[in-house]
Write a protein that holds these residues in place. Structure first.
Motif, short mmCIF file in Angstrom:
data_model
loop_
_atom_site.label_atom_id
_atom_site.label_comp_id
_atom_site.label_asym_id
_atom_site.label_seq_id
_atom_site.Cartn_x
_atom_site.Cartn_y
_atom_site.Cartn_z
N LYS A 728 32.40 20.87 -5.83
CA LYS A 728 32.39 22.52 -5.40
C LYS A 728 32.50 23.39 -6.32
O LYS A 728 32.47 23.22 -8.32
CB LYS A 728 33.02 22.92 -4.40
N ASP A 729 33.74 24.39 -6.29
CA ASP A 729 34.20 24.81 -7.53
C ASP A 729 34.88 23.98 -7.86
O ASP A 729 36.32 24.79 -8.23
CB ASP A 729 34.37 26.26 -6.89
N HIS A 809 38.97 26.12 -3.07
CA HIS A 809 40.18 25.24 -4.25
C HIS A 809 41.45 25.28 -3.92
O HIS A 809 41.83 25.89 -2.96
CB HIS A 809 39.25 26.02 -5.43
#
Length: 886
Positions: A728-729, A809
């Motif tokens: 993902k991020d 995150h």
């Protein structure tokens, strides 16, 4: 073969005492010890010795160790010395306990002077063993056989452990044969001494039908008394002993027993519950849902699940009442009785009571599956489900209720009640039940207001709603459970005056302390003010704690009056006991006349709801754990929640390392001692040694410094850190820049990711530290009190970084200062899940991870949640922190 013949030429391990000669001497001296005790004198003891010779087959006599036979025969002659009380009067009541006390207080008198004690002032171990077996011939309600040691050690008597439990069962078996004859009174002329052989005891009788029926009742009483004895001895392989009359008595049929009146178990102000399915979709009124299920012939099994105190039992009885006269025959069985009597016996008895033998198949309503066991043990629970299946196959409709918390998670709930296969066990038997599930919902605002209207009247209800329920938000949350709203209403004024946040623990404390105050006002005027204010209230609460603790640890739902008496003797001084009661009457009345104790059967007492047991146990252990005095036992999740509220927070302010020991920078000290550990299988445990643990997870900057010195080595077939990892991020924030490792700017103080266990261990050793064991990690995270999260029991998105926040995150390790644990650790809930040094289980194929992460949901963030990962795996949300031994 006689038992005493097994003792010929047998001696103690030090060769000083001849077992056979010593027992002969005991038999002779017994005449003086038992002098004046007519019915239970030396003649009774000699008969018992003969009964044992006949009851125990020769092959089992050979299985008994000589030292065990020695103790058993010793107890045969000493078990009734307590028939004389301390004043010399003949007194049957409590004589087994007095026999034990007499032996321990004066072992020399009973010929134990040649046995040396382990410690000065103590009775020799041989005397302790005989005393314990003597006490074991008391009634099961007073001295349960399974509470007696089956692993007693006395190296003087025998090199191997001795099974005192079995010896007490044998003594009780023989004693019951003769006691039955003694109790016959005027009927003794109608019956001869029992004719005994292994497995069968015949009592020959003569007389008319009236005599026969009286004797038949006696024989039934004997066989009921022998049930726990037979249960234990048949495990050894000994035949079950049954007493019969010869000739058999044909008794006239007794009048049918009046079936239980279910109406008396329905609360006065009953509010129908609503329900929802596993996806939390509202399914309307629980009554209507179950009625629809009942009328569908294709649906047989229904599990009604819900939180504690939510009204499951009340629903069972209300629904049963509503079914009467409808063509269905409801049969409610409280499953806590199954523990003592067995599935088949309990269910058949209730069915016969309500439905007879000729009616259509009844509807079984089995209440309280969670009360079959203190904690969820998979094998035990699956076995109980299979027992349930075998017992209920003939019934067309079966309803089962249980607490949802009894199962560790939804997966375990499905595995037990629904799924077709067991992991690692293969296919489920075809007869294994598959339950449809429905969940009891908490009260909504409308249900709370209807209850308040019924209890308080419209005007008072409206005032309480506007001034308390709506203003103090936590009161409304508590009132959603029927058990708590009832308590709140009963002590309305006191609950309204609770300071700060209103919690379940505060409500229970208020209710019980209000009862204590009322009892203080009801004490007899003759009691001195000092006793009234200082001793009585304190001791009454201690008394309740002990009763609750006894019931929890023994897994009992009720206790006998004699157990009450023992507790009174333990917790009340002599002067207070004399003031409070003659024959326990006054105190017994006080204790029973409160809202949380009931008397469900003659001479037995029970708490009105299981949650009161949990609360009083929590009161006791919340004082004991900080002092390291608690017994290390399993407890329930609700008990742990109560403890977390009851333990004084100041215990964490007094923590200091040993004198002269300095706490390393960015670490905190966690002391040795007891704490609560676990999530569903919760127990009190302890750490033997204190340790230091990092306040924060290891950061990218810290791990980067390690890599620049040691490199990214391979271990377990793979490099310590996955520099290319991304999800993902989020991604690994350390990269290679030429020959150096560097951290992506701005992420120096974020926790390192994509680390396998080998890399975490290597870093810890490089730093002069180690990885924490999972029990160390948990104590550092939750302290001693069993709280759910590092900061308390209520989840708070302002105190951690988890999936629900959608941050996506990691965050800096020092960001969530308000989420610190009692020992000062941050990020123990969320951000990154953390490696520990512990294997997940005995298979050693995965290491334990703790703490949840930025990508995990809140359930993973609880202090007790544990999950596994292979040591070589490098995950996008896995990091670690270090510990150090003092």
């Amino acid at each position: 073969m006689r038992l005493d013949e097994r003792l010929i030429e047998e001696r103690t391990t030090d060769d000083r005492i001849d077992f056979h000669e010593h027992i002969l001497r005991v038999g002779k001296e017994a005449s003086s010890w038992l002098e004046g005790i007519e019915k239970n004198g030396v003649g009774h003891s000699k008969r018992l010795e003969g009964y044992l010779d006949q009851l125990i087959p020769d092959e089992f006599k050979k299985k008994l160790k000589p030292a065990e036979i020695f103790i058993l025969l010793y107890a045969v002659y000493l078990h009734d010395i307590g028939y004389r009380d301390e004043q010399g009067k003949i007194e049957s009541r409590d004589h087994p306990l007095r026999s034990k006390k007499y032996i321990l207080n004066d072992p020399k008198k009973y010929l134990f002077d040649r046995f040396f004690p382990m410690n000065k002032g103590e009775a020799p171990l041989a005397a302790q063993a005989v005393a314990e077996v003597c006490y074991g011939h008391a009634h099961e309600s007073i001295r349960p056989l399974r509470d007696i040691s089956n692993n007693f050690g006395d190296s003087c008597l025998c090199k191997d452990p001795l099974n005192l439990r079995r010896l007490a069962a044998l003594l009780r078996l023989a004693d019951e044969m003769d006691q039955a004859y003694i109790r016959l009174g005027h009927l003794r002329n109608s019956i001869s001494l029992p004719a005994i052989s292994p497995g069968i005891v015949r009592m020959h009788w003569k007389g008319d039908q009236r005599v026969g029926e009286a004797l038949s009742d006696l024989v039934q009483e004997i066989n009921e008394t022998l049930e726990p004895v037979n249960d234990l001895l048949t495990e050894w392989g000994l035949p079950k002993t049954t007493v019969v009359l010869d000739p058999l008595v044909k008794k006239s049929s007794p009048p049918p027993k009046e079936p239980t009146d279910y109406k008396k178990y329905i609360p006065k102000h009953y509010i129908p519950s609503k329900c929802h399915n596993e996806k939390r979709k509202n399914k309307g009124l629980l009554h209507d849902y179950v009625l629809e299920w009942l009328n569908d012939p294709k649906r047989k099994l229904l599990a009604v699940l819900g939180d504690y105190g939510i009204g499951k039992t009340s629903f069972c009885y209300k629904f049963a009442c509503d079914m009467i006269g409808s063509g269905y025959v409801p049969v409610v069985v409280e499953l806590k009785t199954v523990v003592a009597e067995g599935w088949h016996e309990v269910i058949q008895k209730e069915v016969r009571s309500r439905a007879g033998d000729s009616t259509p198949s009844p509807v079984l309503i089995l209440d309280g599956f969670d009360e079959l066991s203190l904690a969820f043990d998979k094998e035990t629970v699956l076995k109980e489900i299979e027992n349930l299946s075998k017992t209920t196959q003939e019934y067309k409709k079966v309803i089962l209720t249980s607490r949802t918390q009894f199962f560790r998670n939804e997966e375990e709930e499905k595995e037990t009640l629904v799924q077709k296969k067991f992991p690692e066990r293969g296919p489920r038997p075809l007869t294994y039940p598959r339950f449809e599930r429905i969940y009891v919902s908490l009260f909504d605002d409308g249900q709370i207001r209807r209850y308040l209207d019924l209890c308080l009247g419209k005007a008072t209800s409206e005032k309480f709603w506007n001034e308390t329920v709506e203003k103090v938000f936590d009161v409304k949350d508590l009132a959603r459970r029927p058990i708590l709203i009832e308590l709140i209403v009963n002590d309305l004024e006191a609950v309204q005056n609770i300071e700060g946040k209103v919690t379940q623990g505060k409500v229970y404390r208020t209710i019980t302390e209000r009862w204590q105050e009322r009892e203080e006002q009801r004490l007899p005027q003759s009691i001195v003010l000092q006793h009234k204010e200082e001793k009585i209230p304190k001791n009454i609460m201690l008394f309740m704690e002990e009763l609750a603790y006894w019931m929890l640890t023994k897994e009992k739902d009720r206790l006998h009056f004699n157990t009450l008496k023992d507790a009174i003797n333990k917790y009340f001084d002599d002067e207070t006991k004399e003031m409070l009661r003659l024959s326990l009457d006054n105190l017994d009345y006080q204790i029973r006349n409160c809202s949380f104790l009931s008397r469900p059967a003659q001479d037995y007492y029970a708490f009105a709801h299981r949650s009161f047991i949990e609360y009083f146990v929590a009161r006791k252990i919340s004082r004991e754990i900080p002092k390291n005095r608690a017994q290390e036992i399993k407890i329930t999740d609700q008990t742990a929640l109560f403890v977390s509220e009851l333990i004084d927070p100041s215990v964490y302010e007094r923590i200091e390392p040993p004198q002269g020991v300095k706490i390393p920078k960015n670490m905190t000290y966690v002391p040795p001692g007891q704490f609560i550990m676990g999530e569903r299988n919760i127990l009190i445990t302890s750490l033997k040694k204190g340790f230091f643990i990092d306040k924060y997870p290891i950061t990218n900057a810290q791990f980067c410094a390690f890599l620049n010195e040691r490199g990214n080595q391979r271990e377990g077939g793979i490099e310590w850190i996955n520099l290319e990892g991304s999800y993902k991020d989020e991604r690994c924030r350390i990269r290679k820049d030429g020959n150096r490792f560097v951290v992506e700017p701005g992420f120096e103080n974020h926790p390192v990711l994509y680390i396998n266990w080998y890399g975490a261990k290597a870093y810890a050793e490089w730093a002069g530290k180690r990885l924490p064991a999972e029990e160390e990690w948990e104590k550092a995270a939750r302290g001693v009190d069993g709280r759910v999260y590092p900061w308390g029991n209520e989840f708070d998105t302002e105190k951690c970084n988890i999936n629900e926040l959608k941050i996506g995150h990691t965050t800096p390790v020092k960001k969530y200062q308000e989420g610190r644990s009692p020992h000062g650790c941050l990020d123990m809930a969320g951000n990154v899940e953390e490696w520990t040094d512990s294997w997940y289980d005995g298979k050693k194929d995965g290491k334990v991870l703790r703490g949840g992460s930025w990508n995990r949901h809140r359930s993973f963030a609880s202090c007790a949640n544990r999950y596994r990962l292979n040591p070589e795996d490098r995950d996008y949300d896995t990091g670690f922190r270090c510990a150090r031994t003092l």
